[in-house]
Design a protein around this motif. Structure first.
Motif, PDB file in Angstrom:
ATOM      1  N   SER A  90     -10.792   6.608  16.996  1.00 52.74           N
ATOM      2  CA  SER A  90      -9.364   6.592  16.649  1.00 52.74           C
ATOM      3  C   SER A  90      -9.104   6.721  15.149  1.00 52.74           C
ATOM      4  CB  SER A  90      -8.728   5.299  17.169  1.00 52.74           C
ATOM      5  OG  SER A  90      -9.429   4.166  16.679  1.00 52.74           O
ATOM      6  N   PHE A  91     -10.102   7.165  14.381  1.00 47.69           N
ATOM      7  CA  PHE A  91      -9.994   7.464  12.945  1.00 47.69           C
ATOM      8  C   PHE A  91      -9.874   6.191  12.103  1.00 47.69           C
ATOM      9  CE2 PHE A  91      -7.147  11.027  14.732  1.00 47.69           C
ATOM     10  CZ  PHE A  91      -8.229  11.681  15.296  1.00 47.69           C
ATOM     11  N   ASN A  92      -8.851   5.335  12.399  1.00 48.44           N
ATOM     12  CA  ASN A  92      -8.658   4.069  11.674  1.00 48.44           C
ATOM     13  C   ASN A  92      -8.420   4.262  10.179  1.00 48.44           C
ATOM     14  OD1 ASN A  92      -9.046   2.842  14.118  1.00 48.44           O
ATOM     15  ND2 ASN A  92     -10.861   1.695  13.556  1.00 48.44           N
ATOM     16  N   LEU A  93      -7.728   5.332   9.807  1.00 45.84           N
ATOM     17  CA  LEU A  93      -7.344   5.507   8.407  1.00 45.84           C
ATOM     18  C   LEU A  93      -6.110   4.664   8.109  1.00 45.84           C
ATOM     19  CD1 LEU A  93      -7.728   9.388   8.045  1.00 45.84           C
ATOM     20  CD2 LEU A  93      -9.414   7.614   7.497  1.00 45.84           C
ATOM     21  N   PHE A  94      -5.972   4.248   6.848  1.00 46.32           N
ATOM     22  CA  PHE A  94      -4.781   3.501   6.442  1.00 46.32           C
ATOM     23  C   PHE A  94      -3.632   4.486   6.255  1.00 46.32           C
ATOM     24  CE2 PHE A  94      -8.308   0.879   4.691  1.00 46.32           C
ATOM     25  CZ  PHE A  94      -8.098  -0.250   5.472  1.00 46.32           C
ATOM     26  N   PRO A  95      -2.563   4.387   7.071  1.00 44.09           N
ATOM     27  CA  PRO A  95      -1.502   5.401   7.018  1.00 44.09           C
ATOM     28  C   PRO A  95      -0.704   5.412   5.713  1.00 44.09           C
ATOM     29  CG  PRO A  95      -0.858   3.576   8.439  1.00 44.09           C
ATOM     30  CD  PRO A  95      -2.310   3.355   8.102  1.00 44.09           C
ATOM     31  N   HIS A  96      -0.689   4.274   4.997  1.00 39.31           N
ATOM     32  CA  HIS A  96       0.103   4.181   3.768  1.00 39.31           C
ATOM     33  C   HIS A  96      -0.697   4.578   2.531  1.00 39.31           C
ATOM     34  CE1 HIS A  96      -2.169   0.462   4.094  1.00 39.31           C
ATOM     35  NE2 HIS A  96      -1.943   0.217   2.815  1.00 39.31           N
ATOM     36  N   MET A  97      -1.938   5.010   2.719  1.00 41.67           N
ATOM     37  CA  MET A  97      -2.784   5.404   1.597  1.00 41.67           C
ATOM     38  C   MET A  97      -3.115   6.884   1.680  1.00 41.67           C
ATOM     39  SD  MET A  97      -5.618   2.364   1.324  1.00 41.67           S
ATOM     40  CE  MET A  97      -5.155   0.644   1.091  1.00 41.67           C
ATOM     41  N   SER A  98      -3.244   7.519   0.530  1.00 42.44           N
ATOM     42  CA  SER A  98      -3.682   8.905   0.490  1.00 42.44           C
ATOM     43  C   SER A  98      -5.123   9.016   0.984  1.00 42.44           C
ATOM     44  CB  SER A  98      -3.606   9.443  -0.943  1.00 42.44           C
ATOM     45  OG  SER A  98      -4.578   8.810  -1.760  1.00 42.44           O
ATOM     46  N   VAL A  99      -5.547  10.241   1.236  1.00 42.31           N
ATOM     47  CA  VAL A  99      -6.928  10.480   1.645  1.00 42.31           C
ATOM     48  C   VAL A  99      -7.893   9.918   0.596  1.00 42.31           C
ATOM     49  CG1 VAL A  99      -8.658  12.315   1.899  1.00 42.31           C
ATOM     50  CG2 VAL A  99      -6.478  12.464   3.131  1.00 42.31           C
ATOM     51  N   LEU A 100      -7.618  10.185  -0.665  1.00 42.64           N
ATOM     52  CA  LEU A 100      -8.492   9.712  -1.733  1.00 42.64           C
ATOM     53  C   LEU A 100      -8.550   8.190  -1.760  1.00 42.64           C
ATOM     54  CD1 LEU A 100     -10.294  10.461  -4.125  1.00 42.64           C
ATOM     55  CD2 LEU A 100      -8.257  10.428  -5.584  1.00 42.64           C
ATOM     56  N   LYS A 101      -7.396   7.551  -1.626  1.00 41.35           N
ATOM     57  CA  LYS A 101      -7.359   6.091  -1.659  1.00 41.35           C
ATOM     58  C   LYS A 101      -8.071   5.511  -0.445  1.00 41.35           C
ATOM     59  CE  LYS A 101      -5.955   2.284  -3.675  1.00 41.35           C
ATOM     60  NZ  LYS A 101      -6.446   1.920  -5.031  1.00 41.35           N
ATOM     61  N   ASN A 102      -7.926   6.133   0.716  1.00 47.19           N
ATOM     62  CA  ASN A 102      -8.658   5.690   1.903  1.00 47.19           C
ATOM     63  C   ASN A 102     -10.162   5.668   1.638  1.00 47.19           C
ATOM     64  OD1 ASN A 102      -7.540   5.195   4.814  1.00 47.19           O
ATOM     65  ND2 ASN A 102      -6.082   6.611   3.884  1.00 47.19           N
ATOM     66  N   CYS A 103     -10.621   6.628   0.853  1.00 50.75           N
ATOM     67  CA  CYS A 103     -12.060   6.745   0.604  1.00 50.75           C
ATOM     68  C   CYS A 103     -12.566   5.800  -0.478  1.00 50.75           C
ATOM     69  CB  CYS A 103     -12.394   8.185   0.204  1.00 50.75           C
ATOM     70  SG  CYS A 103     -12.246   9.381   1.563  1.00 50.75           S
ATOM     71  N   THR A 104     -11.694   5.405  -1.410  1.00 49.95           N
ATOM     72  CA  THR A 104     -12.150   4.594  -2.543  1.00 49.95           C
ATOM     73  C   THR A 104     -11.913   3.105  -2.370  1.00 49.95           C
ATOM     74  OG1 THR A 104     -10.036   4.870  -3.716  1.00 49.95           O
ATOM     75  CG2 THR A 104     -11.775   6.494  -4.172  1.00 49.95           C
ATOM     76  N   VAL A 105     -11.021   2.711  -1.468  1.00 50.92           N
ATOM     77  CA  VAL A 105     -10.604   1.312  -1.418  1.00 50.92           C
ATOM     78  C   VAL A 105     -11.765   0.368  -1.093  1.00 50.92           C
ATOM     79  CG1 VAL A 105      -9.809   1.479   1.004  1.00 50.92           C
ATOM     80  CG2 VAL A 105      -8.892  -0.302  -0.498  1.00 50.92           C
ATOM     81  N   ALA A 106     -12.621   0.723  -0.136  1.00 49.57           N
ATOM     82  CA  ALA A 106     -13.695  -0.200   0.252  1.00 49.57           C
ATOM     83  C   ALA A 106     -14.763  -0.353  -0.833  1.00 49.57           C
ATOM     84  CB  ALA A 106     -14.320   0.239   1.571  1.00 49.57           C
ATOM     85  N   PRO A 107     -15.309   0.745  -1.401  1.00 49.30           N
ATOM     86  CA  PRO A 107     -16.320   0.561  -2.451  1.00 49.30           C
ATOM     87  C   PRO A 107     -15.813  -0.226  -3.655  1.00 49.30           C
ATOM     88  CG  PRO A 107     -16.309   2.834  -1.671  1.00 49.30           C
ATOM     89  CD  PRO A 107     -15.115   2.162  -1.067  1.00 49.30           C
ATOM     90  N   VAL A 108     -14.533  -0.029  -4.012  1.00 44.44           N
ATOM     91  CA  VAL A 108     -13.966  -0.761  -5.153  1.00 44.44           C
ATOM     92  C   VAL A 108     -13.756  -2.225  -4.790  1.00 44.44           C
ATOM     93  CG1 VAL A 108     -11.960  -0.991  -6.669  1.00 44.44           C
ATOM     94  CG2 VAL A 108     -12.899   1.278  -6.170  1.00 44.44           C
ATOM     95  N   LYS A 109     -13.181  -2.466  -3.612  1.00 45.45           N
ATOM     96  CA  LYS A 109     -12.908  -3.840  -3.191  1.00 45.45           C
ATOM     97  C   LYS A 109     -14.183  -4.655  -3.041  1.00 45.45           C
ATOM     98  CE  LYS A 109     -10.443  -6.528   0.330  1.00 45.45           C
ATOM     99  NZ  LYS A 109      -9.629  -6.461   1.576  1.00 45.45           N
ATOM    100  N   ASN A 110     -15.253  -4.008  -2.563  1.00 50.03           N
ATOM    101  CA  ASN A 110     -16.519  -4.705  -2.369  1.00 50.03           C
ATOM    102  C   ASN A 110     -17.324  -4.853  -3.654  1.00 50.03           C
ATOM    103  OD1 ASN A 110     -16.023  -5.005   0.362  1.00 50.03           O
ATOM    104  ND2 ASN A 110     -17.161  -3.169   0.938  1.00 50.03           N
ATOM    105  N   GLY A 111     -16.792  -4.294  -4.745  1.00 48.56           N
ATOM    106  CA  GLY A 111     -17.460  -4.433  -6.033  1.00 48.56           C
ATOM    107  C   GLY A 111     -18.658  -3.534  -6.222  1.00 48.56           C
TER     108      GLY A 111
END
Length: 250
Positions: A90-111
């Motif tokens: 079901s993809f599970n992308l964040f609908p309120h985030m751009s494609v780029l932000k979807n890709c960067t949020v986890a690596p940044v958040k996890n440090g």
């Protein structure tokens, strides 16, 4: 294929109340190996993947990653999921985030990396999956196939050692399936260790090092694709493949 064993399921049992979903599952996955799980809906394929990634607790047996037990209390699930990525149907992308932000949020958040490094890596990955021009788009502006490729790119950016793929083409229109399978084929050729579930039997036959047929929560039969699809031993496997052939999926 390496002889190094990355994932091991040792007599794994999963229950929901009294209902047994997985029963005494034994499975070993070596580095660079592609394992495909096949079987009817409800046979336990997706649950098995979710157990490997720590999304489901098991009630018996144990799961090991690179020799360490990763099931049971006290497991660092964040650390596990950095090593074992998962892509859902079901993809599970964040609908309120751009494609780029979807890709960067986890690596940044996890440090793992800072924002600038994450953006550079994400753009390189989006280029690899053919979607660099969609970096600023939002998921609802993408086709299903494009969304699934973003989901795979997002998982790869965590640099997992094993990738779990759960029926990743089942929610796609037929004309969009090919682009996603082409990407998975590329990953396999590049040596990515993968465990996947799929109803695309011809693709499973092509891409797999080993195929496991599940029925009623057990692995009934496993072996190289030419044996499973060409000369299955177990009656249950034969019956399943006959139904698949009659449905035009093999």
């Amino acid at each position: 294929m390496s002889d190094q064993q990355l994932v091991q399921l040792d007599r794994v049992t999963k229950k929901y109340g009294e209902h047994v979903v997985l029963r005494d599952i034994d499975l070993e996955v070596r580095q660079h190996e592609v394992i495909t799980l096949i079987g009817a809906s409800g046979s336990g394929k997706s649950t098995l993947l979710r157990c490997v990634n720590g999304l489901e607790e098991i009630q018996g047996g144990r799961i090991l990653f690179d020799g360490d037990v990763v099931s049971g209390p006290g497991v660092d699930l964040v650390a596990l999921r950095r090593q074992v990525g998962m892509v859902f149907q079901s993809f599970n992308l964040f609908p309120h985030m751009s494609v780029l932000k979807n890709c960067t949020v986890a690596p940044v958040k996890n440090g793992q990396v800072n924002e600038a490094t994450a953006r550079t890596a994400a753009m390189e990955m989006l280029q690899r999956v053919g979607l660099a021009d969609k970096a600023d788009s939002f998921p609802d502006r993408l086709s299903g196939g494009q969304q699934q490729r973003v989901a795979i790119a997002r998982s790869l950016l965590m640099q997992p050692r094993v990738l779990l793929l759960d029926e990743i083409t089942s929610a796609l229109d037929p004309e969009l399936v090919v682009e996603v399978l082409d990407l998975v084929r590329e990953l396999a050729h590049g040596g990515m260790t993968m465990i996947l579930t799929t109803h695309e039997m011809s693709f499973a036959r092509e891409i797999s090092d080993r195929v496991c047929f599940l029925s009623r929560g057990t692995i009934v039969e496993q072996g190289p694709p030419e044996q499973i699809f060409g000369a299955p031993v177990e009656a249950a496997t034969q019956q399943f493949l006959r139904r698949v052939t009659e449905a035009g999926r093999l």
